[in-house]
Motif scaffolding. Sequence first.
Motif, short mmCIF file in Angstrom:
data_model
loop_
_atom_site.label_atom_id
_atom_site.label_comp_id
_atom_site.label_asym_id
_atom_site.label_seq_id
_atom_site.Cartn_x
_atom_site.Cartn_y
_atom_site.Cartn_z
N THR A 1 0.87 -1.27 0.13
CA THR A 1 0.00 0.07 -0.04
C THR A 1 0.96 1.15 -0.04
O THR A 1 0.64 2.15 -0.79
CB THR A 1 -0.94 0.00 1.34
OG1 THR A 1 -1.61 -1.30 1.06
CG2 THR A 1 -2.01 0.91 1.28
N PRO A 2 1.91 1.33 0.89
CA PRO A 2 2.70 2.64 0.72
C PRO A 2 3.39 2.80 -0.64
O PRO A 2 3.41 3.93 -1.19
CB PRO A 2 4.06 2.28 1.79
CG PRO A 2 3.19 1.56 2.78
CD PRO A 2 2.25 0.52 1.91
N ALA A 3 3.64 1.67 -1.21
CA ALA A 3 4.48 1.96 -2.53
C ALA A 3 3.54 2.29 -3.56
O ALA A 3 3.69 3.26 -4.36
CB ALA A 3 5.06 0.46 -3.08
N ALA A 4 2.30 1.63 -3.57
CA ALA A 4 1.26 2.27 -4.55
C ALA A 4 0.82 3.60 -4.22
O ALA A 4 0.55 4.32 -5.03
CB ALA A 4 0.10 1.32 -4.33
N GLU A 5 0.75 4.01 -3.01
CA GLU A 5 0.38 5.48 -2.32
C GLU A 5 1.43 6.35 -2.97
O GLU A 5 1.52 7.45 -3.37
CB GLU A 5 0.25 5.46 -0.92
CG GLU A 5 -1.15 4.84 -0.42
CD GLU A 5 -1.24 4.85 1.12
OE1 GLU A 5 -0.61 5.57 1.78
OE2 GLU A 5 -2.06 4.35 1.55
N GLY A 6 2.82 5.91 -2.85
CA GLY A 6 3.85 6.66 -3.37
C GLY A 6 3.87 7.13 -4.83
O GLY A 6 4.16 7.99 -5.23
N ALA A 7 3.45 6.07 -5.51
CA ALA A 7 3.52 6.10 -6.88
C ALA A 7 2.33 6.99 -7.18
O ALA A 7 2.55 7.81 -8.14
CB ALA A 7 3.33 4.92 -7.76
N ALA A 8 1.28 6.95 -6.64
CA ALA A 8 -0.12 7.68 -6.95
C ALA A 8 0.21 9.00 -6.76
O ALA A 8 -0.12 10.01 -7.16
CB ALA A 8 -1.31 7.15 -6.16
N ALA A 9 0.81 9.37 -5.44
CA ALA A 9 1.39 10.57 -4.93
C ALA A 9 2.28 11.26 -6.12
O ALA A 9 2.19 12.46 -6.23
CB ALA A 9 1.76 10.50 -3.54
N GLY A 10 3.22 10.49 -6.68
CA GLY A 10 4.15 11.00 -7.47
C GLY A 10 3.45 11.39 -8.84
O GLY A 10 3.85 12.57 -9.20
N GLU A 11 2.39 10.51 -9.40
CA GLU A 11 1.47 11.00 -10.49
C GLU A 11 0.73 12.38 -9.86
O GLU A 11 0.47 12.92 -10.88
CB GLU A 11 0.80 9.98 -10.67
CG GLU A 11 1.46 8.80 -11.31
CD GLU A 11 0.46 7.51 -11.63
OE1 GLU A 11 -0.74 7.69 -11.45
OE2 GLU A 11 1.03 6.33 -11.99
N ASP A 12 0.28 12.35 -8.92
CA ASP A 12 -0.56 13.42 -8.41
C ASP A 12 0.43 14.77 -8.67
O ASP A 12 0.04 15.87 -8.98
CB ASP A 12 -1.23 13.36 -7.07
CG ASP A 12 -2.48 12.49 -7.01
OD1 ASP A 12 -2.73 12.20 -8.08
OD2 ASP A 12 -2.73 12.09 -5.77
N LEU A 13 1.66 14.73 -7.97
CA LEU A 13 2.50 15.76 -8.09
C LEU A 13 3.09 16.17 -9.41
O LEU A 13 3.10 17.41 -9.70
CB LEU A 13 3.82 15.33 -7.10
CG LEU A 13 3.83 15.40 -5.50
CD1 LEU A 13 5.00 15.07 -4.90
CD2 LEU A 13 3.35 16.81 -5.33
N ALA A 14 3.02 14.98 -10.35
CA ALA A 14 3.51 15.47 -11.72
C ALA A 14 2.51 16.08 -12.51
O ALA A 14 2.39 17.04 -13.35
CB ALA A 14 3.83 14.19 -12.51
#
Length: 187
Positions: free
Chosen positions: A15-28
């Motif tokens: 879950t944190p890895a998926a959240e990190g990827a989603a957060a990176g996409e949101d930031l991008a």
Amino acid sequence: MADEQNLDNQTPEATPAAEGAAAGEDLAARVQALEEQLAAAQDQSLRAVAELQNVRRRAEQDVEKAHKFALERFAQDLLGVVDSLERGVELSDPADESIRPMREGMELTLKMFHDVLKRYQLEQLDPHGEPFNSEHHQAIAMEESASAEPGSVLKVFQKGYLLSGRLLRPAMVVVSKAPAPASDAQA
């Protein structure tokens, strides 16, 4: 139960890895949106600066034209006086001694008027003998002439004037035309 704990432990790690990827996409996506907003703001800024320069340039041109042509109405009123003085000089007899002082006074006054007109960029158009120019001349009649080229000015009834290169009053002229053939005249 140990298996369940292992499964529970694996799920939180995923879950944190998926959240990190989603957060990176949101930031991008947010960076992309902010870059687009910045580009739009820069474009608006450039357009506003260009429009301001255009307004400033137009205002300067308007002021320049106002200075250049401020005398237009006044000059038009004076042209009648100049015309009358010119006619008076033309119609007075230079050989008549009784009116010689008056004629000299009119000639001097007319010369002063012409000097003042030149000083304020009023240029006289006296097109006698020149080719007809519809931009500066107004033809009031056509007359047959064997001695003048067709389309040239034979007579000038009223001189024209330019104010700083712009037509103030057209010259009123008679334009020559080719004489009718002799065979038509006899018939």
